[in-house]
Structure formats: structure tokens, C-alpha cells
Design a protein around this motif. Structure first.
Motif, PDB file in Angstrom:
ATOM      1  N   GLY A 120       0.898  -1.057  -0.055  1.00  0.00           N
ATOM      2  CA  GLY A 120       0.009  -0.183   0.051  1.00  0.00           C
ATOM      3  C   GLY A 120       0.901   1.337   0.097  1.00  0.00           C
ATOM      4  N   VAL A 121       0.000   2.215  -0.018  1.00  0.00           N
ATOM      5  CA  VAL A 121       1.078   3.666  -0.123  1.00  0.00           C
ATOM      6  C   VAL A 121       1.763   3.758   1.222  1.00  0.00           C
ATOM      7  CG1 VAL A 121       0.743   6.122  -0.225  1.00  0.00           C
ATOM      8  CG2 VAL A 121      -0.953   4.538  -1.244  1.00  0.00           C
ATOM      9  N   ARG A 122       2.850   4.065   1.278  1.00  0.00           N
ATOM     10  CA  ARG A 122       3.424   4.011   2.609  1.00  0.00           C
ATOM     11  C   ARG A 122       4.267   5.556   2.978  1.00  0.00           C
ATOM     12  NH1 ARG A 122       6.336  -1.785   3.672  1.00  0.00           N
ATOM     13  NH2 ARG A 122       6.334  -0.990   5.830  1.00  0.00           N
ATOM     14  N   PRO A 123       3.530   6.360   3.318  1.00  0.00           N
ATOM     15  CA  PRO A 123       3.943   8.120   3.410  1.00  0.00           C
ATOM     16  C   PRO A 123       4.786   8.101   4.651  1.00  0.00           C
ATOM     17  CG  PRO A 123       1.503   7.633   4.241  1.00  0.00           C
ATOM     18  CD  PRO A 123       1.925   6.448   3.587  1.00  0.00           C
ATOM     19  N   ILE A 124       5.604   8.913   4.616  1.00  0.00           N
ATOM     20  CA  ILE A 124       6.321   9.274   5.947  1.00  0.00           C
ATOM     21  C   ILE A 124       6.156  10.815   6.497  1.00  0.00           C
ATOM     22  CG2 ILE A 124       8.435   7.592   5.752  1.00  0.00           C
ATOM     23  CD1 ILE A 124       9.800   9.854   4.314  1.00  0.00           C
ATOM     24  N   ASP A 125       5.065  11.219   6.077  1.00  0.00           N
ATOM     25  CA  ASP A 125       4.633  12.706   6.756  1.00  0.00           C
ATOM     26  C   ASP A 125       4.755  12.748   8.007  1.00  0.00           C
ATOM     27  OD1 ASP A 125       2.065  10.747   6.198  1.00  0.00           O
ATOM     28  OD2 ASP A 125       1.325  12.482   7.435  1.00  0.00           O
ATOM     29  N   GLN A 126       4.365  11.729   8.867  1.00  0.00           N
ATOM     30  CA  GLN A 126       4.517  11.786  10.308  1.00  0.00           C
ATOM     31  C   GLN A 126       5.927  12.065  10.836  1.00  0.00           C
ATOM     32  OE1 GLN A 126       1.481  12.620  12.154  1.00  0.00           O
ATOM     33  NE2 GLN A 126       0.750  12.703   9.998  1.00  0.00           N
ATOM     34  N   HIS A 127       6.778  11.190  10.152  1.00  0.00           N
ATOM     35  CA  HIS A 127       8.140  11.479  10.564  1.00  0.00           C
ATOM     36  C   HIS A 127       8.815  12.762  10.420  1.00  0.00           C
ATOM     37  CE1 HIS A 127       8.942   6.851   9.599  1.00  0.00           C
ATOM     38  NE2 HIS A 127       7.572   7.090   9.454  1.00  0.00           N
ATOM     39  N   SER A 163       1.869   5.682  14.128  1.00  0.00           N
ATOM     40  CA  SER A 163       2.876   5.164  13.173  1.00  0.00           C
ATOM     41  C   SER A 163       4.091   4.606  13.912  1.00  0.00           C
ATOM     42  CB  SER A 163       3.234   6.229  12.135  1.00  0.00           C
ATOM     43  OG  SER A 163       4.433   5.799  11.702  1.00  0.00           O
ATOM     44  N   VAL A 164       4.270   3.139  13.526  1.00  0.00           N
ATOM     45  CA  VAL A 164       5.453   2.522  14.467  1.00  0.00           C
ATOM     46  C   VAL A 164       6.736   3.250  14.094  1.00  0.00           C
ATOM     47  CG1 VAL A 164       6.921   0.351  14.395  1.00  0.00           C
ATOM     48  CG2 VAL A 164       4.541   0.249  14.204  1.00  0.00           C
ATOM     49  N   GLY A 165       7.005   3.424  12.674  1.00  0.00           N
ATOM     50  CA  GLY A 165       8.142   3.954  12.140  1.00  0.00           C
ATOM     51  C   GLY A 165       8.350   5.444  12.511  1.00  0.00           C
ATOM     52  N   ALA A 166       7.279   6.289  12.437  1.00  0.00           N
ATOM     53  CA  ALA A 166       7.514   7.676  13.051  1.00  0.00           C
ATOM     54  C   ALA A 166       7.782   7.955  14.516  1.00  0.00           C
ATOM     55  CB  ALA A 166       6.065   8.563  12.478  1.00  0.00           C
ATOM     56  N   THR A 167       7.095   6.890  15.345  1.00  0.00           N
ATOM     57  CA  THR A 167       7.334   6.909  16.820  1.00  0.00           C
ATOM     58  C   THR A 167       8.628   6.694  16.980  1.00  0.00           C
ATOM     59  OG1 THR A 167       5.160   5.884  17.091  1.00  0.00           O
ATOM     60  CG2 THR A 167       6.698   6.046  19.016  1.00  0.00           C
ATOM     61  N   ILE A 168       9.342   5.756  16.424  1.00  0.00           N
ATOM     62  CA  ILE A 168      10.615   5.254  16.522  1.00  0.00           C
ATOM     63  C   ILE A 168      11.742   6.283  16.355  1.00  0.00           C
ATOM     64  CG2 ILE A 168      12.638   3.703  16.001  1.00  0.00           C
ATOM     65  CD1 ILE A 168      10.339   1.285  16.379  1.00  0.00           C
ATOM     66  N   ASN A 169      11.239   6.683  15.139  1.00  0.00           N
ATOM     67  CA  ASN A 169      12.289   7.585  14.416  1.00  0.00           C
ATOM     68  C   ASN A 169      12.166   9.107  15.224  1.00  0.00           C
ATOM     69  OD1 ASN A 169      14.154   7.852  12.349  1.00  0.00           O
ATOM     70  ND2 ASN A 169      12.339   7.708  10.505  1.00  0.00           N
ATOM     71  N   VAL A 170      11.139   9.433  15.453  1.00  0.00           N
ATOM     72  CA  VAL A 170      11.179  10.883  16.212  1.00  0.00           C
ATOM     73  C   VAL A 170      11.935  10.832  17.545  1.00  0.00           C
ATOM     74  CG1 VAL A 170       9.570  12.660  16.828  1.00  0.00           C
ATOM     75  CG2 VAL A 170       9.371  11.718  14.697  1.00  0.00           C
ATOM     76  N   MET A 171      11.351   9.661  18.295  1.00  0.00           N
ATOM     77  CA  MET A 171      11.888   9.237  19.499  1.00  0.00           C
ATOM     78  C   MET A 171      13.369   9.332  19.346  1.00  0.00           C
ATOM     79  SD  MET A 171      11.083   6.086  21.767  1.00  0.00           S
ATOM     80  CE  MET A 171      11.665   4.681  20.963  1.00  0.00           C
ATOM     81  N   MET A 172      14.135   8.774  18.309  1.00  0.00           N
ATOM     82  CA  MET A 172      15.529   8.568  18.206  1.00  0.00           C
ATOM     83  C   MET A 172      16.130  10.174  17.990  1.00  0.00           C
ATOM     84  SD  MET A 172      16.811   5.104  16.164  1.00  0.00           S
ATOM     85  CE  MET A 172      16.094   5.765  14.876  1.00  0.00           C
ATOM     86  N   SER A 173      15.273  10.911  17.203  1.00  0.00           N
ATOM     87  CA  SER A 173      15.665  12.198  16.853  1.00  0.00           C
ATOM     88  C   SER A 173      15.777  13.088  18.113  1.00  0.00           C
ATOM     89  CB  SER A 173      14.984  12.797  15.774  1.00  0.00           C
ATOM     90  OG  SER A 173      13.642  12.805  15.983  1.00  0.00           O
ATOM     91  N   ALA A 174      14.904  12.726  19.003  1.00  0.00           N
ATOM     92  CA  ALA A 174      14.993  13.724  20.294  1.00  0.00           C
ATOM     93  C   ALA A 174      15.730  13.361  21.273  1.00  0.00           C
ATOM     94  CB  ALA A 174      13.281  13.673  20.798  1.00  0.00           C
ATOM     95  N   VAL A 175      16.189  12.134  21.247  1.00  0.00           N
ATOM     96  CA  VAL A 175      17.120  11.979  22.541  1.00  0.00           C
ATOM     97  C   VAL A 175      18.165  12.756  23.043  1.00  0.00           C
ATOM     98  CG1 VAL A 175      16.684   9.379  22.748  1.00  0.00           C
ATOM     99  CG2 VAL A 175      18.549  10.119  21.387  1.00  0.00           C
ATOM    100  N   LEU A 176      18.648  13.551  22.160  1.00  0.00           N
ATOM    101  CA  LEU A 176      19.834  14.257  22.209  1.00  0.00           C
ATOM    102  C   LEU A 176      19.440  15.815  22.171  1.00  0.00           C
ATOM    103  CD1 LEU A 176      22.848  12.488  20.490  1.00  0.00           C
ATOM    104  CD2 LEU A 176      22.335  12.466  22.755  1.00  0.00           C
ATOM    105  N   ALA A 177      18.093  16.029  22.003  1.00  0.00           N
ATOM    106  CA  ALA A 177      17.448  17.706  21.804  1.00  0.00           C
ATOM    107  C   ALA A 177      17.555  18.180  23.039  1.00  0.00           C
ATOM    108  CB  ALA A 177      16.019  17.443  21.418  1.00  0.00           C
TER     109      ALA A 177
END
Ligand code: EPZ
Length: 419
Positions: A120-127, A163-177
Motif C-alpha cells: 500500500g501507499v507508505r507515506p512518511i509525513d508523520q516522520h 505509526s510505528v516508524g514515525a514513533t521510533i524515528n522521532v523518539m531517536m531524533s529527540a534523545v539528544l535534543a
């Protein structure tokens, strides 16, 4: 080309060990990039194509990797490029995790847009929404996605879809913020918790993973650690379904029964007996399966990744079953193949209606994606006669040693090379 050949109709019995979770491993491996000091020793990593692909990508960025069976040691102190553009990046979905981890550590990264299963369509707008909220500039051009930030600033982010992917990706990007980031309406899959635990073992401060809200306090840096990947919920569910389809008694070992509850509940509803132990489940089937309705949902609901294997059981369950695939709009391509084997099924959009038949019969079929591959294997085990499955490049992305594990249970299954 390789094919799997199955002589169907044999009963399976005994014990099978479940490997580490694919969807946790493909996030934890790129998360190791975040260690600016020390090495990450990651245990219980499954030996599958997606893991091999991710390791090649990490090496192409400058990570040093040692591998000893299911243990992988990653030294990411000397990363030399922020541009992930080798062919492997475009082959797998999880390459988008490089964005979160590289952005977090280096404030800059460019990744060719990811591939993965055609479901299916796999957008990454939430990331992208998450990265931007933390202060990142995001640009898509010539097929790659570039992220760049002067600094990452903690903030509140409410995801529009789970979204599984957006949750993990944004969590990773915030750990050193700088400051605190609060993520709301997040995914709660077991692998979200696993990645958060891994990041915490590296020195991050993440609380709430596994609930709807994750709170991340930025820390200055992360370091190496030793960590063991959780067992694969989807591989375990696939074996539970195989056991329900044609097993007498199968013990599925090295699992977390809690992660399997929605699958166990559905199998019990179909008339299968499930006995839970500390780290295993026993599946006892009497081959008298009843029709049920299934709706795929984010965790703790019924996993979309088990919908395709489950649908094989529904083809022979007595009565009419209805499947509502609410996550991916094109995850029914395997049903055309099941029809070749005698299944009676009608698809209308995201709904599939099954009228149970007495038996499936072996046929020449193709795996159109990863979990469709698992579905074809189960159908082959159940069917009368011989089934030959092509499209193994999909199956090999996510099921380690599947023929070996099933052969040990008594299935007649082998891989052959055909010209
Ligand atoms: C992960 O994909 C898994 N992949 C998939 O497993 C799994 O099917 C899926 O989660 C759902 O559980 C990996 O972990 C590598 P999502 P992901 O973002 O993260 C929509 C398998 O067989 N969405 O949770 O890509 C999207 O369209 C694979 O192992 C947006 O709208 O899935 C979908 O409808 C296949 N915008 C829903 O959310 C976004 O930015 C869930 O997608 C992101 C997603």
C-alpha cells in the motif's frame, strides 16, 4: 532462482525456537549510530536479509561491525559520511531510521527514499512532521530526503496517525535534543519499547514507551552498551498459525506470551487450545477450525503482519470469516494465490470474505511480499499434494531458517534451485 517445495498434509509436532524480532533489530542497529563513545553489543539479532542489508548500510557510513552468529558489535565512533545512498537503502523500509539517528547525532543526514514490501501507499509525513517540530529543515529532491538542523529543541508532538516508524524515528531524533520532548498518540508495539530500552541502556532518558505518551528528556551524549533484542512477535505468531493449521502439539519457545495475546485470543476463538508458559506457548489443534472475524489494528490489537498467515487458516475454517485490513490497503495480493489452491474468497477494498472449504490443494504459487511468503508456506503445509513457492527474496527478508525450523517439526519442506 530458488523455490520452496512443500509436500503438504504432514502433521507437525515438537518444539521451535523463535529468533530476535526483525522490526526491533532493524531499528536498534541504526540506533547504535547514536553512541559517540564505546561500542554497542547487540545480541539475539535474527539472521535475515533485512539485517544484512542494514549492516551493509551502516558499514557504508563508516561503522565498524563485528558479527558472531546472533551477536553484532557496532562501533560508530568514526562515521565518515552523512549520505546513505547505496542500493540497500532503497531495498528496505527501515532505512528511514537512519534519518532519526543521524539527525540526532550529527544534525544532518541524507537518505535515498526507502523501499520495502508493496502493501500500500507508505507515506512518511508523520516522520517529517516530528523532525520539523524539533527544528529540522527537511528537503526531498532527486529521490532522497535530506534533514538538517542547527540545533534540535524538545517540544510537544501529537501524531495524526499511529505509526510505528514515525514513533521510533522521532523518539531517536529527540534523545539528544535540548529540553523535553513529549510524543502523543504514539505506537505501542513491543519493538517501540525495545528500541526505547536500548536507547536508555545507551544513556537516554525515555519514559512511557508502550503507552500512548512518550516523554524524552534530552541528554548530552549516548554511549555503547550491551543489549539483547526481544523475541519476534510475528515469527512466533506465524509458527502458532502453522501449528494450528497442521500441528498436533507444538511448543513455541523463546517468546513473550503477553506480546501474542491478540493472536492467542483469535486462535482460541477458532477452537485451538493455547497454553501459556513463562517464555513459551503450546499450541494444540484438533483440526476443527471455526470461522472468525479479524480486524487488524495497532498493538495491542491484531497485528497486520499476521493477517496474511491468519487468512490461510480462514480458508479452511468452517463457515464465513471476514477480515478487515485497517492498516495497509493492498495487503490481500496473497489471496489470488490462495484461490489457485482452492480457497473461496472475495475481496472488496480492505475487506476479504472467506467461505471455508474442506481442504486446499498444492499449486505453483508466488510470494508477493514478506508475510505473503509466510502465508504461502502455511498453505503449502496444509494442502494436499505439492506446493512450489517462488518469490523467496521476500520471505528471506524476515524469517530466519524457516525451512530448517519447519523440517525439525516434521514438515516436508526443502529449497531447490531452478534454472
Ligand atoms: C512497520 O511499518 C513495520 N515495518 C511493518 O512491518 C508493519 O506492518 C507496520 O509497522 C504496522 O505495524 C517495520 O517495522 C520496518 P506504520 P511502518 O508507520 O513503520 C500510515 C512486516 O511485514 N502512515 O506504523 O512503515 C501508513 O500508511 C512489515 O514486517 C502515515 O499515514 O508502518 C499505515 O497506514 C511490513 N504517515 C499506518 O500509518 C506516516 O508518516 C501504519 O504505518 C507513517 C505511516
Amino acid at each position: 532462482m530458488n523455490k520452496i517445495v512443500i509436500q503438504g498434509g504432514k502433521r507437525i509436532n515438537g518444539e521451535v525456537d523463535i529468533s530476535g524480532a526483525k522490526n526491533a533489530a532493524v531499528a536498534i542497529l541504526p540506533a547504535a549510530i547514536l553512541a559517540s563513545e564505546g561500542k554497542c553489543c547487540i545480541e539475539n539479532v535474527p539472521n535475515i536479509k533485512d539485517v544484512n542489508c542494514m549492516l551493509k548500510i551502516l558499514e557504508s557510513l563508516g561503522c565498524e561491525i563485528e558479527r558472531n552468529e546472533s551477536t553484532i558489535i557496532i562501533d560508530s565512533t568514526n562515521i565518515k559520511t552523512f549520505y546513505a545512498n547505496i542500493e540497500e537503502v532503497r531495498k528496505m523500509r527501515a532505512s528511514y531510521y537512519l534519518l532519526g539517528s543521524m539527525l540526532s547525532r550529527f544534525k544532518e543526514c541524507s537518505v535515498d527514499l526507502p523501499g520495502g514490501c508493496a502493501i500500500g501507499v507508505r507515506p512518511i509525513d508523520q516522520h517529517i512532521k516530528g523532525f520539523e517540530a524539533l527544528g529540522t529543515e527537511v528537503e526531498i529532491s532527486h529521490g532522497s530526503l535530506k534533514v538538517k538542523a542547527d540545533k534540535l529543541q524538545g517540544t510537544n508532538i501529537f501524531f495524526d496517525v499511529i505509526s510505528v516508524g514515525a514513533t521510533i524515528n522521532v523518539m531517536m531524533s529527540a534523545v539528544l535534543a535540548e529540553g523535553t520532548t513529549i510524543l502523543e498518540n504514539v505506537a505501542k508495539e513491543p519493538h517501540i519499547v525495545d528500541v526505547a530500552n536500548f536507547l536508555n541502556a545507551m544513556g537516554a532518558d525515555i519514559k512511557g514507551a508502550g503507552t500512548d505518551v512518550i516523554r524524552i528528556k534530552g541528554v548530552e551524549k549516548l554511549h555503547g552498551c550491551t543489549y539483547s533484542v526481544i523475541p519476534d512477535q510475528i515469527e512466533a505468531g506465524t509458527f502458532m498459525i502453522a501449528a494450528a493449521a497442521c500441528g498436533d502439539e507444538v511448543r513455541i519457545k523463546n517468546v513473550i506470551p503477553k506480546h501474542l495475546e491478540s493472536i492467542s485470543a483469535k486462535l482460541i476463538e477458532m477452537g485451538v487450545e493455547i497454553i501459556e508458559d513463562d517464555d513459551s506457548v503450546i499450541v494444540k489443534s484438533n483440526n476443527n477450525l471455526k470461522a472468525v472475524n479479524v480486524k487488524t489494528l495497532p498493538y495491542p490489537g491484531f497485528p497486520t503482519d499476521i493477517q496474511q498467515p491468519m487468512s490461510v487458516l480462514l480458508t479452511v475454517a468452517e463457515g464465513r470469516s471476514i477480515v478487515n485490513e485497517s492498516i495497509w490497503e493492498s495487503r490481500f495480493r496473497h489471496l489470488d494465490e490462495l484461490e489457485k489452491m482452492g480457497a473461496k474468497v472475495k475481496v472488496e477494498g480492505r475487506i476479504a470474505v472467506f467461505d471455508g472449504v474442506n481442504k486446499l490443494t498444492g499449486a505453483e504459487v508466488e510470494a508477493s511480499d514478506l508475510r505473503a511468503g509466510a502465508a504461502m508456506v502455511i498453505a503449502g503445509l496444509m494442502a494436499e499434494g505439492t506446493t512450489r513457492i517462488s518469490g523467496l527474496e521476500h520471505l528471506d527478508r524476515g524469517y530466519p531458517d524457516i525451512e530448517k525450523k519447519l523440517s525439525a517439526l516434521g514438515a516436508q519442506i526443502k529449497r531447490i534451485n531452478v534454472e
